[in-house]
Scaffold this motif. Structure first.
Motif, short mmCIF file in Angstrom:
data_model
loop_
_atom_site.label_atom_id
_atom_site.label_comp_id
_atom_site.label_asym_id
_atom_site.label_seq_id
_atom_site.Cartn_x
_atom_site.Cartn_y
_atom_site.Cartn_z
N GLU A 15 1.00 -25.77 89.27
CA GLU A 15 1.05 -24.20 89.12
C GLU A 15 -0.23 -24.02 89.16
OE1 GLU A 15 3.96 -23.14 86.40
OE2 GLU A 15 5.49 -23.50 87.35
N GLY A 16 -0.91 -22.25 89.56
CA GLY A 16 -1.57 -21.82 89.37
C GLY A 16 -2.05 -20.62 90.28
N ILE A 17 -3.32 -19.99 89.94
CA ILE A 17 -3.87 -18.72 90.45
C ILE A 17 -5.44 -19.46 91.95
CG2 ILE A 17 -4.35 -16.54 89.85
CD1 ILE A 17 -3.20 -16.71 86.74
N VAL A 18 -4.86 -18.04 93.03
CA VAL A 18 -5.66 -18.26 93.91
C VAL A 18 -7.16 -17.37 93.11
CG1 VAL A 18 -6.18 -17.89 96.10
CG2 VAL A 18 -4.70 -19.23 95.55
N ARG A 19 -8.33 -17.37 92.80
CA ARG A 19 -8.94 -16.20 92.66
C ARG A 19 -10.15 -16.15 93.37
NH1 ARG A 19 -8.73 -14.86 87.47
NH2 ARG A 19 -7.45 -16.76 86.88
N TYR A 20 -11.30 -15.36 93.22
CA TYR A 20 -12.32 -14.99 94.51
C TYR A 20 -13.45 -15.81 93.53
CZ TYR A 20 -10.08 -11.44 97.27
OH TYR A 20 -9.05 -10.63 97.84
N VAL A 21 -13.98 -16.70 94.35
CA VAL A 21 -15.31 -17.39 94.14
C VAL A 21 -16.22 -16.71 93.01
CG1 VAL A 21 -17.13 -18.84 94.22
CG2 VAL A 21 -14.98 -19.59 95.21
N ALA A 22 -16.73 -15.15 92.79
CA ALA A 22 -17.57 -14.96 93.07
C ALA A 22 -17.04 -14.17 91.58
CB ALA A 22 -18.25 -13.56 94.05
N GLN A 24 -13.95 -14.66 89.71
CA GLN A 24 -12.64 -15.22 89.45
C GLN A 24 -12.11 -14.05 89.17
OE1 GLN A 24 -12.16 -18.35 88.43
NE2 GLN A 24 -14.17 -18.37 89.80
N ILE A 25 -12.11 -13.29 90.32
CA ILE A 25 -10.16 -12.44 89.82
C ILE A 25 -9.15 -12.68 91.09
CG2 ILE A 25 -10.20 -10.17 91.03
CD1 ILE A 25 -12.16 -8.98 90.15
N PRO A 26 -7.83 -12.47 90.42
CA PRO A 26 -7.02 -13.23 91.48
C PRO A 26 -6.39 -12.05 92.57
CG PRO A 26 -6.05 -12.83 89.11
CD PRO A 26 -7.74 -12.18 88.94
N ILE A 27 -6.57 -13.23 93.64
CA ILE A 27 -5.66 -12.12 94.68
C ILE A 27 -4.52 -11.47 94.25
CG2 ILE A 27 -5.85 -12.63 97.12
CD1 ILE A 27 -7.40 -15.04 97.23
N LEU A 28 -4.38 -10.57 94.68
CA LEU A 28 -3.30 -9.41 93.74
C LEU A 28 -2.49 -9.67 95.12
CD1 LEU A 28 -5.19 -6.97 92.41
CD2 LEU A 28 -4.43 -8.62 91.02
N GLU A 29 -3.14 -8.77 96.43
CA GLU A 29 -2.27 -8.42 97.80
C GLU A 29 -2.53 -10.29 98.88
OE1 GLU A 29 -2.06 -4.84 98.73
OE2 GLU A 29 -1.75 -4.48 97.03
N PRO A 30 -1.55 -11.18 98.57
CA PRO A 30 -2.43 -12.18 99.15
C PRO A 30 -2.26 -11.73 100.69
CG PRO A 30 -0.64 -12.69 98.33
CD PRO A 30 -1.19 -11.17 97.38
N GLY A 57 -1.77 -14.14 93.33
CA GLY A 57 -2.70 -14.98 93.73
C GLY A 57 -1.63 -16.73 93.02
N VAL A 58 -0.13 -16.29 92.86
CA VAL A 58 -0.14 -17.57 92.23
C VAL A 58 1.08 -18.15 93.19
CG1 VAL A 58 0.13 -16.01 90.02
CG2 VAL A 58 2.33 -15.96 91.27
N PHE A 59 0.57 -19.39 92.37
CA PHE A 59 1.71 -20.34 93.82
C PHE A 59 2.40 -21.70 92.74
CE2 PHE A 59 -2.56 -22.14 92.81
CZ PHE A 59 -2.50 -23.56 92.90
N SER A 60 3.64 -22.22 93.08
CA SER A 60 3.88 -23.40 92.75
C SER A 60 4.04 -24.33 94.11
CB SER A 60 4.68 -23.22 92.08
OG SER A 60 5.55 -24.48 91.02
N MET A 61 3.40 -25.56 92.90
CA MET A 61 3.84 -26.69 94.48
C MET A 61 4.97 -27.80 94.02
SD MET A 61 0.02 -26.93 96.71
CE MET A 61 -0.96 -27.71 94.97
#
Length: 338
Positions: A15-22, A24-30, A57-61
C-alpha cells in the motif's frame, strides 16, 4: 526504506500514496487510467500487479507468494506509476522490499551457556525469584520485543487448575542470528499451600519471528521444559517437653526444655519465647533462637522460670513472635511452700 518479513505462500498487500515529486503533495484527483504497477522478482518468477490509483493518491496491490522458498530471500518491490498524462514522467520506487523467511525460530535452553538458569532443577522453597535464560536461533530475525513464558503445575499427571501463570521475558542481547532472553520470575504455585513429592512444573515459551513463524524446539507448548522439582522445606515441629523439677514448690526455679524436630530438607531457625498468661494478659520471659539442620532431631530450647504461685502453671511458647502460634507447655502443678 521498509522491509516486510513474510513466509512462502503468504498473501501480502503493498500500500502507498502517489505524490508529486517536487512538492510531495498527494495526487488528490487522479486522472483516468492512472495506475500503479508492482513487480517482485521471486527467484526466476516475476510477480506483478496493476491497480488503479484511488482519490487521494492511495493504492493497494495484492500479491500471492509461491509455496516455495526463493534462492535469495531478500527481494525489492519495484513500483511504477503508469499512464501519466501529457509529458509527465514517473520515478521508480524500490524503497520497499520483502524478506521471505519460512524457517521457524528454534528455542534452546543451553545448559552450557547458562548452567544454573536453564530450568534443569528447581527447589520448592526458592520459587519466588527464579532466574531464567535461553536463546532463540533465527536467521530471518526476531523482533526487539519480549516473548511469553508460561508455566503450569501437575499432580499425579493432572493439572493443578489455577496454580500456573505467565509473564513476559525480555530480549537482552543479540549476536548474529542468536537472540538471548532473560528474566526473573515468581513461579510459586497459586492457591496451593504446600507442594508434594511427585508434583511437577512444566514451562514453555510462545512467540514468533518477524515473518510470523512460531517457535519450535524443547521449551515450546508441544515440548515443554520439565525441570526436576525438589520438595525442600523447613518443617519444624514440637515433639516433647521436660520439666525439672517435675513437682516444684513456690519459690523454686523450674527448668523447661522444649524439643523440636525438623522434618524438612532445608535448615532453618525458630525464635521461641516463653510466655505466661496472667489474668488474661501475656507476660513474656526469655526468647531462645533454635537453629535446626535438615532432618535434624531433638533440637532444644531451654528456659528458666520461677514458680511464683501455687496451682497449675499456664505457660506457652510463642513462635517467631506470632501470638496466633501458641504451643502449650506440658501442664504441671506448683505446690505451696511449707
Amino acid at each position: 526504506a521498509s522491509i516486510l518479513y513474510v513466509r512462502q505462500g503468504d498473501e501480502i498487500a503493498v500500500e502507498g500514496i502517489v505524490r508529486y515529486v517536487a512538492t510531495q503533495i498527494p495526487i488528490l484527483e487522479p486522472t483516468t487510467g492512472l495506475e500503479v504497477e508492482g513487480v517482485i522478482m521471486y527467484g526466476v518468477t516475476e510477480l506483478s500487479a496493476n491497480v488503479s490509483v484511488q482519490p487521494g493518491g492511495v493504492f493497494s496491490m495484492p500479491f500471492v507468494l509461491p509455496m516455495r522458498a526463493p534462492l535469495n530471500p531478500n527481494m525489492p518491490i519495484h513500483i511504477f506509476v503508469r499512464n501519466v498524462e501529457g509529458s509527465g514522467t514517473s520515478v521508480l520506487n524500490t524503497d520497499t522490499s520483502i524478506v521471505v523467511d519460512s524457517d521457524a525460530p528454534v528455542i534452546s535452553f543451553d545448559v552450557y551457556r547458562y548452567p544454573i538458569t536453564s530450568l534443569t532443577l528447581l527447589e520448592s522453597d526458592r520459587l519466588d525469584l527464579v532466574t531464567i535464560d535461553f536463546v532463540v536461533v533465527d536467521d530471518g530475525g526476531m523482533a526487539d520485543a519480549p516473548l511469553t513464558l508460561h508455566w503450569a503445575y501437575l499432580r499425579n499427571g493432572l493439572p493443578l487448575m489455577g496454580a500456573g501463570d505467565s509473564g513476559e521475558i525480555s530480549q537482552v542481547y543479540v549476536e548474529g542470528s542468536v537472540y538471548h532472553y532473560h528474566g526473573i520470575f515468581d513461579l510459586r504455585a497459586h492457591g496451593i499451600d504446600r507442594l508434594e513429592d511427585g508434583d511437577q512444573i512444566t514451562l514453555w515459551v510462545s512467540g514468533e519471528d518477524l515473518a510470523g513463524n512460531e517457535l519450535v524446539g524443547e521449551g515450546t507448548q508441544s515440548l515443554p521444559r520439565v525441570p526436576s522439582l525438589s520438595i525442600i522445606e523447613f518443617v519444624p515441629s514440637l515433639i516433647d517437653f521436660t520439666i525439672e523439677p517435675a513437682h516444684p514448690v513456690v519459690g523454686e526455679m523450674v527448668t523447661i526444655t522444649a524439643y523440636f524436630n525438623n522434618d524438612g530438607l532445608r535448615n532453618g531457625t525458630l525464635s521461641v519465647t516463653l510466655a505466661e498468661r496472667i489474668e488474661g494478659l501475656w507476660k513474656e520471659y526469655d526468647t531462645v533462637e533454635v537453629s535446626m539442620g535438615p532432618m535434624s532431631r531433638d533440637n532444644t530450647a531451654t528456659f528458666t522460670w520461677e514458680a511464683w504461685q501455687a496451682g497449675t502453671a499456664d505457660l506457652h511458647l510463642i513462635v517467631d513472635g506470632n501470638h496466633s502460634v501458641l504451643l502449650s507447655v506440658e501442664s504441671f502443678e506448683v505446690a505451696a511452700s511449707d
